[in-house]
Design a protein around this motif. Structure first.
Motif, short mmCIF file in Angstrom:
data_model
loop_
_atom_site.label_atom_id
_atom_site.label_comp_id
_atom_site.label_asym_id
_atom_site.label_seq_id
_atom_site.Cartn_x
_atom_site.Cartn_y
_atom_site.Cartn_z
N GLY A 58 0.79 -1.23 0.00
CA GLY A 58 0.00 0.00 0.00
C GLY A 58 0.82 1.28 0.00
N ILE A 59 2.14 1.15 -0.09
CA ILE A 59 3.02 2.32 -0.08
C ILE A 59 3.58 2.51 -1.48
N THR A 60 3.27 3.63 -2.11
CA THR A 60 3.87 3.94 -3.41
C THR A 60 5.25 4.52 -3.13
N THR A 61 6.27 3.73 -3.42
CA THR A 61 7.64 4.19 -3.13
C THR A 61 8.20 5.06 -4.23
N SER A 76 21.70 14.49 -21.75
CA SER A 76 22.05 13.54 -22.80
C SER A 76 20.84 13.24 -23.68
N PRO A 77 21.03 13.07 -24.98
CA PRO A 77 19.93 12.70 -25.85
C PRO A 77 19.58 11.21 -25.76
N ALA A 78 20.35 10.44 -25.03
CA ALA A 78 20.11 9.00 -24.91
C ALA A 78 18.94 8.73 -23.95
N PRO A 79 18.28 7.59 -24.11
CA PRO A 79 17.22 7.22 -23.16
C PRO A 79 17.77 7.08 -21.74
N VAL A 80 16.93 7.42 -20.78
CA VAL A 80 17.27 7.31 -19.36
C VAL A 80 16.07 6.72 -18.62
N LEU A 81 16.26 6.33 -17.38
CA LEU A 81 15.14 5.92 -16.53
C LEU A 81 14.81 7.12 -15.65
N TYR A 82 13.63 7.70 -15.87
CA TYR A 82 13.18 8.84 -15.08
C TYR A 82 12.45 8.29 -13.87
N VAL A 83 12.88 8.71 -12.67
CA VAL A 83 12.32 8.19 -11.42
C VAL A 83 11.79 9.36 -10.59
N GLU A 84 10.54 9.23 -10.15
CA GLU A 84 9.93 10.19 -9.22
C GLU A 84 9.75 9.50 -7.89
N ASP A 85 10.01 10.22 -6.80
CA ASP A 85 9.76 9.61 -5.50
C ASP A 85 8.26 9.54 -5.25
N GLY A 86 7.88 8.61 -4.43
CA GLY A 86 6.47 8.34 -4.21
C GLY A 86 5.93 9.02 -2.97
N ASP A 87 5.04 8.33 -2.31
CA ASP A 87 4.30 8.89 -1.18
C ASP A 87 4.83 8.34 0.14
N ILE A 88 6.13 8.44 0.37
CA ILE A 88 6.69 7.82 1.59
C ILE A 88 6.97 8.84 2.69
N THR A 89 6.79 10.12 2.42
CA THR A 89 7.01 11.12 3.46
C THR A 89 5.93 10.97 4.53
N GLY A 90 6.33 10.86 5.77
CA GLY A 90 5.35 10.73 6.83
C GLY A 90 5.97 10.23 8.11
N SER A 91 5.13 9.96 9.09
CA SER A 91 5.56 9.46 10.39
C SER A 91 5.18 7.98 10.48
N TYR A 92 6.09 7.16 10.98
CA TYR A 92 5.90 5.71 11.00
C TYR A 92 6.11 5.14 12.40
N THR A 93 5.33 4.13 12.73
CA THR A 93 5.56 3.35 13.95
C THR A 93 6.71 2.38 13.67
N PRO A 94 7.25 1.73 14.70
CA PRO A 94 8.32 0.76 14.45
C PRO A 94 7.92 -0.32 13.43
N ASP A 95 6.70 -0.85 13.52
CA ASP A 95 6.26 -1.87 12.56
C ASP A 95 6.17 -1.28 11.15
#
Length: 127
Positions: A58-61, A76-95
């Motif tokens: 359930g976490i979009t990383t 560069s004009p060459a293909p690359v892998l474009y990566v966007e960060d997901g929805d992981i900003t937040g507060s988490y319990t130990p689990d």
């Protein structure tokens, strides 16, 4: 009565105009198309492949996709892998921290696979 030459009261101004016209470009096999894509300048044209949304527990990383800006002046004009960060900003319990860490480990595995696909494309194959 003699008429003297009248000064020309007609004024002119020079105005820059952005002209819009279609441009036919080569498109890589992996590109999903440009249906609603509008580029003001040729350097703004980018090809994108299918988006891979990496979601674990359930976490979009992150989201990743092949991208290529063949006319860019800054990358560069060459293909690359474009990566966007997901929805992981937040507060988490130990689990939840454990779940997030597992999700990030799985994300790394999936990104490595996408990176290998990119390497195939750069070597002239199709991924």
């Amino acid at each position: 009565m003699a008429h003297s030459a009248m000064p020309d009261d007609h004024r002119t101004a020079q105005v820059k105009v952005l002209v819009t016209k279609s441009l036919k470009i080569d498109e890589p096999d992996w590109c999903v198309g440009h249906a609603g894509d509008r580029a003001e300048f040729k350097v703004d044209i980018t090809h994108y492949g299918p988006e891979h949304s990496i979601e674990i527990n359930g976490i979009t990383t992150c989201r990743a996709m092949l991208a290529q800006s063949p006319y860019s002046e800054t990358s560069s004009p060459a293909p690359v892998l474009y990566v966007e960060d997901g929805d992981i900003t937040g507060s988490y319990t130990p689990d939840e921290v454990e779940q997030l860490a597992d999700a990030l480990t799985e994300t790394a595995t999936r990104l490595r696979t996408l990176g290998r696909n990119l390497a195939e494309i750069l070597d002239g194959g199709t991924a």
